[in-house]
Design an enzyme around this catalytic site. Structure first.
Site, mmCIF file in Angstrom:
data_model
loop_
_atom_site.group_PDB
_atom_site.id
_atom_site.type_symbol
_atom_site.label_atom_id
_atom_site.label_comp_id
_atom_site.label_asym_id
_atom_site.label_seq_id
_atom_site.Cartn_x
_atom_site.Cartn_y
_atom_site.Cartn_z
ATOM 1 N N HIS A 76 0.825 -1.202 0.000
ATOM 2 C CA HIS A 76 0.000 0.000 0.000
ATOM 3 C C HIS A 76 0.866 1.261 0.000
ATOM 4 O O HIS A 76 1.874 1.322 0.695
ATOM 5 C CB HIS A 76 -0.843 0.070 1.270
ATOM 6 C CG HIS A 76 -2.000 -0.859 1.341
ATOM 7 N ND1 HIS A 76 -1.870 -2.208 1.506
ATOM 8 C CD2 HIS A 76 -3.335 -0.612 1.293
ATOM 9 C CE1 HIS A 76 -3.073 -2.755 1.565
ATOM 10 N NE2 HIS A 76 -3.988 -1.809 1.435
ATOM 11 N N PHE A 208 7.572 19.596 -3.102
ATOM 12 C CA PHE A 208 6.522 19.328 -2.119
ATOM 13 C C PHE A 208 6.114 20.613 -1.412
ATOM 14 O O PHE A 208 6.905 21.551 -1.281
ATOM 15 C CB PHE A 208 7.007 18.304 -1.086
ATOM 16 C CG PHE A 208 7.423 17.001 -1.709
ATOM 17 C CD1 PHE A 208 6.486 16.182 -2.319
ATOM 18 C CD2 PHE A 208 8.746 16.615 -1.712
ATOM 19 C CE1 PHE A 208 6.861 14.981 -2.912
ATOM 20 C CE2 PHE A 208 9.137 15.409 -2.298
ATOM 21 C CZ PHE A 208 8.196 14.597 -2.902
ATOM 22 N N GLU A 221 11.856 22.663 4.871
ATOM 23 C CA GLU A 221 12.317 21.584 3.989
ATOM 24 C C GLU A 221 13.798 21.278 4.159
ATOM 25 O O GLU A 221 14.275 20.236 3.727
ATOM 26 C CB GLU A 221 12.003 21.926 2.536
ATOM 27 C CG GLU A 221 10.500 21.957 2.285
ATOM 28 C CD GLU A 221 10.123 22.256 0.847
ATOM 29 O OE1 GLU A 221 11.003 22.669 0.062
ATOM 30 O OE2 GLU A 221 8.934 22.095 0.532
HETATM 31 MN MN MN Z 1 8.928 22.406 -1.628
#
Ligand code: MN
Length: 227
Positions: A76, A208, A221
């Site tokens: 999954h 992201f 980040e």
């Molecule tokens: Mn980013």
């Protein structure tokens, strides 16, 4: 986008999770979802692995036996354990578009541990945003139809329970990732595979949390997680 011409980055939005499907891999590139207490309950694993009827007509639909005998788990991306609030929502995690050929020692080892850890964070009064996916190619299964990834990765972002989540992401928001080889020997501790979000961005080429203001992304980040 949800344009069928975009067959190796085809957007599929489901109530339970969202994914980018790659027709040439016959798996997702990535799957994204949110874990919150409202998604968690007492529904048992439905185990109803099956083709995804929402794939465009004419595309090969991976079935429940396509991984049989391959040596890889039907792993999954959005875990069964993250969707236990209803039979329908748990069952949705068993669509084969949510599966990748997952090395058992990865799927049942640090990957599973990190899934549990993410739910533990939710149990402590938080919600968690998750994006999970594949990278690289170490061969195929099912007669060449399904690509086995070289690595599997995940990034998470943690917020206290609340509303207007995007506006609540700040410089002190916890965000980090893991990158786990899908081959070779695997250790059991997920922390051995911990990465910054930026490191996972550099591996995958994705940006992201791109709706978060750039200055905040730069901080969260790059932060090395040590908890
Ligand atoms: Mn980013």
């Amino acid at each position: 986008t949800s344009n069928v011409a975009n067959e190796n980055n085809y957007l599929m939005v489901k109530p339970q999770y969202t994914l980018s499907y790659n027709r040439s891999r016959a798996t997702a590139n990535w799957v994204a979802w949110r874990i919150a207490s409202t998604w968690l309950g007492s529904t048992s694993r439905q185990d109803d692995f099956r083709p995804d009827p929402d794939l465009p007509s004419g595309w090969y639909r991976v079935g429940d036996t396509d991984y049989s005998g391959s040596g890889y788990d039907r792993g999954h991306m959005c875990p069964s354990g993250d969707r236990t609030n209803s039979v329908a929502d748990n069952s949705a995690t068993f669509l084969m578009t949510n599966m990748i050929p997952h090395l058992p020692a990865n799927n049942q080892g640090p990957w599973a541990q990190f899934e549990t850890y993410s739910r533990d964070i939710v149990a402590q009064g938080n919600e968690v945003y998750v994006i999970s996916g594949v990278h690289g190619n170490i061969g195929t299964i099912s007669g060449g139809r399904i690509v086995v990834p070289a690595t599997t990765w995940k990034v998470i972002l943690v917020l206290p329970v609340g509303n207007n989540d995007l506006e609540r992401v700040r410089r002190d928001t916890r965000a980090f990732g893991i990158v786990i080889p899908n081959q070779g020997s695997i250790v059991t501790t997920w922390r051995s595979y911990r990465k910054t979000v930026r490191e996972v961005e550099e591996l995958t080429g994705y940006d992201f949390f791109s709706l978060v203001p750039r200055a905040i992304q730069e901080v969260i980040e790059r932060r090395v997680d040590r908890l």
